[in-house]
Design a protein around this motif. Sequence first.
Motif, PDB file in Angstrom:
ATOM      1  N   SER A  11     -14.004  -4.169   1.444  1.00  0.00           N
ATOM      2  CA  SER A  11     -13.543  -5.347   0.722  1.00  0.00           C
ATOM      3  C   SER A  11     -13.007  -5.014  -0.663  1.00  0.00           C
ATOM      4  N   ASN A  12     -13.575  -3.997  -1.342  1.00  0.00           N
ATOM      5  CA  ASN A  12     -13.052  -3.632  -2.663  1.00  0.00           C
ATOM      6  C   ASN A  12     -11.625  -3.115  -2.561  1.00  0.00           C
ATOM      7  N   THR A  13     -11.390  -2.243  -1.606  1.00  0.00           N
ATOM      8  CA  THR A  13     -10.035  -1.734  -1.393  1.00  0.00           C
ATOM      9  C   THR A  13      -9.113  -2.869  -0.992  1.00  0.00           C
ATOM     10  N   SER A  14      -9.580  -3.733  -0.116  1.00  0.00           N
ATOM     11  CA  SER A  14      -8.769  -4.854   0.335  1.00  0.00           C
ATOM     12  C   SER A  14      -8.437  -5.777  -0.830  1.00  0.00           C
ATOM     13  N   ASN A  15      -9.403  -6.044  -1.697  1.00  0.00           N
ATOM     14  CA  ASN A  15      -9.147  -6.910  -2.846  1.00  0.00           C
ATOM     15  C   ASN A  15      -8.139  -6.291  -3.791  1.00  0.00           C
ATOM     16  N   ILE A  16      -8.223  -4.986  -3.998  1.00  0.00           N
ATOM     17  CA  ILE A  16      -7.289  -4.315  -4.895  1.00  0.00           C
ATOM     18  C   ILE A  16      -5.873  -4.379  -4.329  1.00  0.00           C
ATOM     19  N   LEU A  17      -5.743  -4.139  -3.032  1.00  0.00           N
ATOM     20  CA  LEU A  17      -4.415  -4.090  -2.425  1.00  0.00           C
ATOM     21  C   LEU A  17      -3.809  -5.459  -2.188  1.00  0.00           C
ATOM     22  N   THR A  18      -4.625  -6.521  -2.166  1.00  0.00           N
ATOM     23  CA  THR A  18      -4.078  -7.851  -1.917  1.00  0.00           C
ATOM     24  C   THR A  18      -3.934  -8.678  -3.182  1.00  0.00           C
ATOM     25  N   ALA A  19      -4.446  -8.198  -4.299  1.00  0.00           N
ATOM     26  CA  ALA A  19      -4.292  -8.918  -5.560  1.00  0.00           C
ATOM     27  C   ALA A  19      -2.854  -8.761  -6.059  1.00  0.00           C
ATOM     28  N   PRO A  20      -2.324  -9.784  -6.713  1.00  0.00           N
ATOM     29  CA  PRO A  20      -0.920  -9.727  -7.151  1.00  0.00           C
ATOM     30  C   PRO A  20      -0.584  -8.582  -8.098  1.00  0.00           C
ATOM     31  N   LEU A  21      -1.442  -8.317  -9.078  1.00  0.00           N
ATOM     32  CA  LEU A  21      -1.108  -7.287 -10.064  1.00  0.00           C
ATOM     33  C   LEU A  21      -1.052  -5.883  -9.457  1.00  0.00           C
ATOM     34  N   PRO A  22      -2.044  -5.451  -8.671  1.00  0.00           N
ATOM     35  CA  PRO A  22      -1.910  -4.126  -8.050  1.00  0.00           C
ATOM     36  C   PRO A  22      -0.704  -4.019  -7.118  1.00  0.00           C
ATOM     37  N   GLN A  23      -0.390  -5.096  -6.405  1.00  0.00           N
ATOM     38  CA  GLN A  23       0.798  -5.069  -5.549  1.00  0.00           C
ATOM     39  C   GLN A  23       2.043  -4.845  -6.389  1.00  0.00           C
ATOM     40  N   ALA A  24       2.116  -5.512  -7.532  1.00  0.00           N
ATOM     41  CA  ALA A  24       3.282  -5.363  -8.402  1.00  0.00           C
ATOM     42  C   ALA A  24       3.365  -3.950  -8.961  1.00  0.00           C
ATOM     43  N   VAL A  25       2.229  -3.397  -9.379  1.00  0.00           N
ATOM     44  CA  VAL A  25       2.223  -2.049  -9.961  1.00  0.00           C
ATOM     45  C   VAL A  25       2.624  -1.015  -8.910  1.00  0.00           C
ATOM     46  N   ILE A  26       2.054  -1.124  -7.701  1.00  0.00           N
ATOM     47  CA  ILE A  26       2.362  -0.161  -6.639  1.00  0.00           C
ATOM     48  C   ILE A  26       3.835  -0.263  -6.240  1.00  0.00           C
ATOM     49  N   THR A  27       4.326  -1.481  -6.074  1.00  0.00           N
ATOM     50  CA  THR A  27       5.730  -1.675  -5.703  1.00  0.00           C
ATOM     51  C   THR A  27       6.659  -1.125  -6.782  1.00  0.00           C
ATOM     52  N   GLY A  28       6.368  -1.444  -8.032  1.00  0.00           N
ATOM     53  CA  GLY A  28       7.195  -0.946  -9.128  1.00  0.00           C
ATOM     54  C   GLY A  28       7.183   0.564  -9.223  1.00  0.00           C
ATOM     55  N   ALA A  29       6.000   1.158  -9.046  1.00  0.00           N
ATOM     56  CA  ALA A  29       5.892   2.621  -9.132  1.00  0.00           C
ATOM     57  C   ALA A  29       6.641   3.300  -7.996  1.00  0.00           C
ATOM     58  N   LEU A  30       6.533   2.756  -6.792  1.00  0.00           N
ATOM     59  CA  LEU A  30       7.240   3.362  -5.658  1.00  0.00           C
ATOM     60  C   LEU A  30       8.752   3.191  -5.770  1.00  0.00           C
ATOM     61  N   THR A  31       9.192   2.158  -6.462  1.00  0.00           N
ATOM     62  CA  THR A  31      10.623   1.946  -6.653  1.00  0.00           C
ATOM     63  C   THR A  31      11.215   2.999  -7.581  1.00  0.00           C
ATOM     64  N   LEU A  32      10.390   3.618  -8.405  1.00  0.00           N
ATOM     65  CA  LEU A  32      10.884   4.663  -9.305  1.00  0.00           C
ATOM     66  C   LEU A  32      11.389   5.884  -8.546  1.00  0.00           C
TER      67      LEU A  32
END
Length: 168
Positions: A11-32
């Motif tokens: 659930s901790n991993t799931s919460n991190i990956l489904t929260a808006p801010l981590p999704q935004a950070v991961i998406t932005g970082a991968l776009t680099l």
Amino acid sequence: MRQNDTPAAGSNTSNILTAPLPQAVITGALTLIPARNYPTWLRKSLVWGPTVVGVAGAVCFTAKPDVRAKLTERLPSAERSAPGAQKIEANAARSVVPTPARKATTLIVTGGGVGAIVSVLTAGGFWADEKIEHALRRINVPFPRVVMGAVAGLAAWYQAKQDDARNA
């Protein structure tokens, strides 16, 4: 499209990956990372993989109908068919009796077709990534990948917030 029935251990991993801010950070970082810098085997796998998996999955479901039946049993009844679909299916069953070969062909064509659509969209995404970066460079935007990452992260954050609002 989130599943909230995750076990407590994940659930901790799931919460991190489904929260808006981590999704935004991961998406932005991968776009680099420009898609042109991906290894060739990865790019080809991302483009052709969905079509291959769609056809292979359909062949598997055709060869073993009991596997498909087990998977559909796990789906909630709302996802198995749309309201009124039973009436349509009943009427269709009366008018056309599909043969096993026709069912198999339909399933394989559908799986391959969906996979092909995903493949085309992925290839289009790679193309668009390159064109957007070149357009930003042409208009002298400093650090175009960073700008693209920020915009992609913002879009991911907004979509995740909208998803949370719909699910609330």
